[in-house]
Design an enzyme around this catalytic site. Sequence first.
Site, short mmCIF file in Angstrom:
data_model
loop_
_atom_site.label_atom_id
_atom_site.label_comp_id
_atom_site.label_asym_id
_atom_site.label_seq_id
_atom_site.Cartn_x
_atom_site.Cartn_y
_atom_site.Cartn_z
N HIS A 168 0.85 -1.20 0.00
CA HIS A 168 0.00 0.00 0.00
C HIS A 168 0.88 1.24 0.00
O HIS A 168 1.96 1.25 0.58
CB HIS A 168 -0.94 0.02 1.21
CG HIS A 168 -0.23 -0.23 2.51
ND1 HIS A 168 0.14 -1.49 2.94
CD2 HIS A 168 0.21 0.64 3.45
CE1 HIS A 168 0.75 -1.39 4.09
NE2 HIS A 168 0.83 -0.11 4.43
N HIS A 182 1.15 5.07 1.19
CA HIS A 182 0.63 6.10 2.10
C HIS A 182 0.68 7.45 1.37
O HIS A 182 1.70 7.79 0.76
CB HIS A 182 1.51 6.23 3.34
CG HIS A 182 1.54 5.03 4.23
ND1 HIS A 182 0.82 4.95 5.40
CD2 HIS A 182 2.20 3.85 4.13
CE1 HIS A 182 1.05 3.79 6.00
NE2 HIS A 182 1.89 3.10 5.23
#
Length: 140
Positions: A101, A103
């Site tokens: 992922h 950020h």
Amino acid sequence: MNPYTIFADIVAGRAPSSKVYEDDDVVAFMDIRPMTPGHLLVVPKVAARSLAELDPVVGGKLFQVGQRLAAAMRASEVGCDGVNFFLADGVTAGQEVFHVHLHVIPRTPGDGFGLRGRPASPRREDLDYLAASIRGALGN
Ligand code: AMP
């Protein structure tokens, strides 16, 4: 290795999230423990535990969507005047959720977020040595 994490449930709609964006490849939602207010995560729908396992085309998509979200953040009530991208690949890098992922972290002056200081600059020959080593590992 089983790539299951809470993000798989969020992607599938089985776990709650505060969603900001979704398309065929990625979803973006608010981080539940934000570094700063407005902190978002951009997550591929097909789970990959690490960068090595991530389809590079989807990796490019993470960045593209991150760019759009950064612009939206700046225009929104988040009210930031800077943005950091951050991606932790591996335990040592601080990765806690093993579903890659990106950020997207909005920044305002004095918000307290930041990287720790770095050691003194290395000599050019040391930079060149490691550059050659990484070039060699790149292969074709
Ligand atoms: P990392 O250290 O890069 O693996 O970051 C994992 C991030 O996921 C942290 O910032 C957590 O606050 C965030 N997180 C964990 N569980 C959830 C969740 N259910 N919904 C939203 N964010 C989450």
